[in-house]
Motif scaffolding. Structure first.
Motif, short mmCIF file in Angstrom:
data_model
loop_
_atom_site.label_atom_id
_atom_site.label_comp_id
_atom_site.label_asym_id
_atom_site.label_seq_id
_atom_site.Cartn_x
_atom_site.Cartn_y
_atom_site.Cartn_z
N THR A 148 2.51 -37.89 -3.27
CA THR A 148 2.69 -38.48 -4.82
C THR A 148 4.10 -38.51 -5.27
N ASP A 149 4.73 -37.33 -5.31
CA ASP A 149 5.71 -37.34 -5.86
C ASP A 149 7.01 -38.35 -5.38
N ASN A 150 7.68 -38.60 -6.22
CA ASN A 150 8.47 -39.81 -5.75
C ASN A 150 9.66 -39.42 -4.86
N ASN A 194 3.88 -48.35 -10.41
CA ASN A 194 5.44 -49.35 -10.57
C ASN A 194 6.10 -48.71 -11.81
N TYR A 195 6.17 -47.60 -12.09
CA TYR A 195 7.06 -47.11 -13.29
C TYR A 195 8.23 -47.71 -13.59
N ALA A 196 9.16 -47.99 -12.30
CA ALA A 196 10.41 -48.71 -12.72
C ALA A 196 10.25 -49.98 -13.21
N PHE A 214 4.80 -48.72 -19.59
CA PHE A 214 4.53 -47.27 -19.52
C PHE A 214 5.55 -46.34 -20.10
N LYS A 215 6.82 -46.70 -19.79
CA LYS A 215 7.93 -46.14 -20.22
C LYS A 215 7.89 -46.06 -21.91
N PRO A 232 5.02 -38.72 -15.49
CA PRO A 232 4.35 -39.91 -15.04
C PRO A 232 4.02 -39.67 -13.49
N VAL A 233 2.88 -39.88 -12.87
CA VAL A 233 2.55 -40.02 -11.59
C VAL A 233 2.49 -41.35 -10.93
#
Lengths: 294, 299, 424
Positions: free
Chosen positions: A237-239, C44-46, C51-52, C69-70
């Motif tokens: 899970t961790d990037n 896809n946080y980036a 989300f940010k 964030p996960v």
């Protein structure tokens, strides 16, 4: 094009049927070459598309009709990608996982295979069948029970989880066992008479003789681990633990996909495998001393 | 192929049990805990109703009953068998053929071997995209070529319910032959060159040498390849998922996709395990048959 | 040489195993100095700006709560969350990517009830709220509401001499005629009058919303008009054939932003992509938004859409902080943050609309403003435990109809038959 008829029994010749009667060979050779060339070109087409796409802008990747040679060469894709995603971290993780899992699979697999191939004990064949039986079940079927076991062991979200899951696969045992079956028992007997323990026979006699199989197992395991998506997806899970395949997929956004970047990354990720393959070929193709029947 | 024991004393047998287990143990421990146990759990789930969260509920054969009456299951079963029947023989012949061809001292053999292995290492996304593009009904090169040689309405390939599965089979043979070629190449190394030379001296030609020396010597390898090919054909998932997603409609839907959809996507783990059980039994039966044939040919 | 092979392999493997143990297994609660940390599962946080925006905004408003964030890949998001929850994962906040997934997690009891918090919201301002009603209980609060509009290429429209105002009150017949007239060229340089993506919703959800048909009923005659129009347009070359679009994995972004299509029905989320791409120079298309075409030109605009929400995991160890996060994201403050990121929030107010239209690059003419005042937004797919099964069947039959493998009537009949017999 000189034809070669293999000379009698030098140790280094690659095993294989020597060529036929001298007069027909040049034509056959030429045909064989033609066939191989055509097939190789055909086989390389997707890779060519990958490379071409990696140099385009996203919007142009799927232009209809397909542009084989990009209108503009966007070489910056190859430098941008290192900043877009932490590719170095992902590469490092992929290398680490692939090497570790390959080493463990080769080691434990060949070790166990000796037991299955060269040692007689009750229940051996039934146990071996159990191994093969598990290969018959698709991973989708048991991936959740497996995950729950890992979660209870507190190993989820670590590299160790993937290593443990994939280092003890039945595939390696199966492959090596089949190969060991081709090694004549007389060699093992000779070892026993010389006073070697079974472990010694494995290490000194059987293992060195099985280099082609070991090399094949190593190569295939490496490639499979390198290209594995679902395993790392579920367990990492961790990037900062992600592998290349996960990193590449992150370009597939919620409703659209950055295919150019995906292809750029894919080209980069194929290079290490290519290198290993080119270098490692001699291990599973060049002949070994098979005339070692004492 | 049995290991001949010179003495048949009890102590020898007992110690060989110990020894055998000591070899197997490192691998077996990991395998048992992390693969065998989940597999058994998964198969046991087929008699339960479980959504992955609440407590499982015993339902006996309900899942199987639902499966038998489900049209999608039978479609998937048929498709999977179709795929296997196409994929296994084609890949085996291609892999063996190329291995034999490229085991010689041909110039550039190294290049050709690498080229044939490329499909296996290429990203699956690229494989699916390019094959779909090549087989694109209007603009794809394949159909353009077919039209050029006079075929007026060439097949729709991955957009046609009749031709989608053949298209997938061709793509999968193309992809896998490099993999199995490697295995055969390794197997070919066990055949001593002297056998071939002796046969040539005796006047045997290429074909005869192939059939009387190469094929029999490759039996353990062929056994392995055949079993792995069969099992992986029945388990096929990735390539189909990326190329056609089981479509158009359900014409390329295979059992693994049903298992995945019903389990992870819909949360019907009991039902999906029932389907896994069926897949497992089919593959196990075929494997056992192959095992028996192998045993018999060894005697 | 060989003698050292085994010991060195073994040593390497052991060393590797030891180093591998050093992966983190998730942050534990930090009570030091009074700060709590909550984990939010998202994707896809980036590349998903909202989300940010929400996380930053929330942390500023609540300095004692940190948000981690996960990041999960979008494509297989639901599968991963399902697996995680099956293993007892404790991630505090779970983003509900779509309503179908929500109904699955909700009915399985994996989410904390948020009925009280939901009742505090003014239902009139939250058109998407009712979608989260599971027999009177709510388990998630929406923070984002997408709905469908008609995107158009301003430049190409002008070139064809068509005035924008024509798009204000467009019927489907008008759309078909207009699209046909806008189609020019062929081969590599063809410009399609319109592009309809391969998803079934474009035909099915549109007709369900605009005729009042029920997608779960098993009777699908109400699809007929929409399918007829689409198939006709496909036949006369106005639309790219579905088979080509599907097998070539054509992306709607490519078609529109490279000027290969003039009109395109698509969801409001696409605007944020266009904004980002225009800013980065990836595209130069001048784009506008108009209301989705209607069945009749009576001034009523009905479209379909889908909300996105946050929910709290039953296994969460910080449920209070998590609830705060969910509430904040749906509130006015959260909606502002979302709007500023170029995404349509769940809260519908004039102030939010003004903020959105004030963003550089957003088309803010009459036509666009009207697109953002739809009279009715119908949920893309009704919420029920049968939804995902029906969705699967409808998708499969949609493929067969659009590729011509089945005639329209046969396809519709098959849909009915399968839904009625296979969905329990």
């Amino acid at each position: 094009m000189t034809l070669t008829v293999s000379p009698p029994a030098p140790v280094q010749t690659p095993a294989g049927p020597p060529s036929r009667s001298r007069k027909a060979v040049p034509v056959r050779r030429a045909l064989a070459y033609l066939l191989l060339t055509v097939l190789s070109v055909a086989v390389l087409v997707p890779f060519a598309w990958m490379v071409s796409s990696s140099l385009k802008l996203d919007a142009d990747v799927f232009s209809v009709p397909i542009q084989w040679i990009p209108a503009e060469f966007h070489w910056e894709n190859f430098s941008n990608i290192w900043e877009r995603i932490p590719l170095l971290t992902y590469l490092r993780n992929s290398v680490f996982l692939s090497l570790t899992i390959t080493a463990l699979q080769v080691l434990t697999g060949s070790f166990a295979a000796y037991g299955f191939a060269k040692v007689r004990f009750p229940g051996r064949d039934a146990l071996f069948l159990a191994y093969i039986a598990t290969i018959a079940v698709p991973w989708q079927a048991y991936m959740v029970p497996q995950y729950i076991i890992m979660q209870k062991a507190g190993l989820v979200n670590t590299h160790l989880s993937l290593i443990l899951l994939q280092a003890f696969s039945a595939f390696g045992v199966f492959l090596m066992r089949q190969y060991y079956l081709t090694i004549p028992d007389e060699l093992c007997e000779a070892g026993r008479l010389d006073g070697l323990s079974e472990y010694g026979i494995w290490a000194r006699i059987v293992l060195p003789l099985s280099k082609p199989a070991l090399a094949s197992l190593a190569l295939l395991t490496f490639v499979n681990t390198w290209n594995d998506y679902m395993g790392p997806f579920i367990y990492l899970t961790d990037n900062k633990l992600w592998t290349i395949q996960l990193g590449l997929r992150s370009f597939v956004g919620l409703y659209d996909a950055e295919y150019a970047m995906i292809m750029t990354g894919s080209v980069l990720s194929v290079l290490p495998i290519l290198v290993i393959f080119l270098l490692g070929q001699k291990y599973f193709v060049r002949g070994i001393a098979t005339s070692g029947l004492k | 192929m049995a290991v001949t024991t010179l003495s048949a004393g009890t102590s020898r047998r007992r110690s060989s049990t110990w020894i055998g287990w000591s070899f197997i143990l490192p691998n077996f421990l990991g395998f048992a805990a992390l693969t065998l146990v989940p597999v058994i759990a998964a198969l046991a789930l087929s008699f339960l109703d479980w959504d992955s969260y609440s407590t499982p509920r015993w339902v006996g054969l309900d899942n199987f009953e639902r499966m038998i009456h489900n049209d999608t299951f039978w479609t998937a079963l048929k498709n999977t068998a179709y795929y296997a029947v196409g994929h296994v023989p084609l890949t085996l012949c291609a892999a063996l053929g190329f291995a034999v061809l490229l085991n010689q001292k041909l110039r550039g053999a190294r290049f050709f071997r690498t080229a044939l292995f490329f499909p296996y290492i290429t990203s699956l996304v690229a494989v699916a995209v390019v094959w779909n593009m090549l087989l694109s009904p209007d603009l794809g090169p394949v159909n353009q070529f077919l039209r050029a040689i006079g075929i007026d309405s060439p097949p729709g390939w991955t957009t046609s319910t009749t031709w989608a599965m053949p298209a997938v089979i061709v793509a999968s043979v193309w992809r896998d032959l490099g993999y199995y070629m490697i295995l055969y190449l390794a197997g070919l190394q066990t055949i001593p060159a002297e056998l071939y030379e002796a046969a040539e001296v005796d006047g045997a030609n290429g074909w005869q040498r192939f059939w009387s020396i190469t094929v029999p010597s490759l039996r353990p390898t062929t056994f392995f390849v055949l079993i792995m090919l069969t099992i992986s054909s029945f388990k096929v998932f990735d390539l189909i998922q990326v190329m056609t997603e089981g479509g158009p409609g359900r014409s390329t839907l295979v059992l693994s996709q049903v298992i995945y959809r019903e389990g992870i996507v819909q949360g019907r783990f009991g039902y999906s395990s029932a389907v896994s059980m069926v897949l497992f039994v089919i593959v196990l039966t075929i494997t056992l048959i192959q095992f028996q044939l192998q045993r018999r040919s060894e005697r | 040489m060989k003698r050292h092979l085994i010991p060195s392999l073994a040593a390497a493997a052991a060393l590797a195993l030891l180093t591998a143990c050093g992966g983190s297994s998730g942050a534990s609660d930090q009570a030091a100095g009074g700060t709590q940390t909550i984990k939010v599962a998202l994707w896809n946080y980036a590349t998903t700006p909202e989300f940010k925006a929400i996380i930053d905004g929330f942390q500023t408003a609540n300095p004692t709560i940190k948000v981690e964030p996960v990041d999960i890949l979008a494509d297989d998001y639901a599968e991963k969350v399902t697996t995680m929850l099956a293993g007892g994962d404790t991630t505090d906040v779970l983003t509900m990517k779509n309503v179908i997934d929500y109904s699955r997690f909700g009915t399985r009891g994996q989410l904390i009830p948020l009925t009280d918090e939901a009742k505090k919201l003014d239902a009139a301002k939250y058109p998407g709220l009712s979608s989260y009603d599971l027999e009177g209980k709510y388990f998630a609060l929406p923070y984002r509401q997408d709905f469908w509009v008609l995107y158009y290429n301003k430049t190409l429209l002008k070139q064809a001499g068509v005035d924008e105002s024509k798009l204000k009150n467009l019927t489907w017949e008008g759309y078909a005629t207009l699209a046909k007239s806008l189609t020019k060229g062929d081969g590599g340089s063809k410009v399609y009058g319109a592009y309809q993506h391969t998803w079934r919703s474009i035909v099915q959800a549109t007709s369900a919303a605009q005729t009042g048909g029920d997608l779960l009923s098993g009777d699908y005659g109400f699809f007929k008009d929409q399918y007829s129009m689409t198939l006709d347009l496909q036949k006369n070359g106005t639309l790219m054939p579905w088979a080509t679009a599907s097998s070539q994995k054509v992306t709607y972004n490519t078609m529109f932003s490279t000027g290969k299509a003039v009109l395109m029905p698509m969801g409001t989320w696409y605007a944020s992509t266009l904004l980002a791409d225009t800013k980065s120079g990836k595209t130069k298309v001048e784009w506008g938004m108009a209301p989705l075409p209607q069945r009749a030109a009576d001034g009523q605009v009905t479209t379909f859409g889908s909300p996105t929400a946050f929910a709290v995991n039953k296994n969460s160890k910080n449920s209070d902080a998590a609830k705060k996060f969910v509430e904040w994201a749906s509130s006015e403050a959260g909606a502002m943050a979302v709007a500023k990121a170029g995404v349509t929030p769940a809260l519908n107010s004039q102030q939010i609309l003004d903020t959105y239209f004030a963003l550089p690059g957003v088309p803010n003419g009459d036509v666009a403003k009207q697109a953002f005042k739809p009279g009715k937004v119908v949920l893309e797919m009704p919420v029920s435990d049968k939804s995902s099964d029906v969705d699967q069947i409808l998708t499969e039959e949609h493929e067969l109809i659009m590729t011509g493998e089945k005639s329209l009537d046969d396809g519709l009949a098959e849909m009915s038959k399968r839904v009625k017999s296979e969905v329990r």
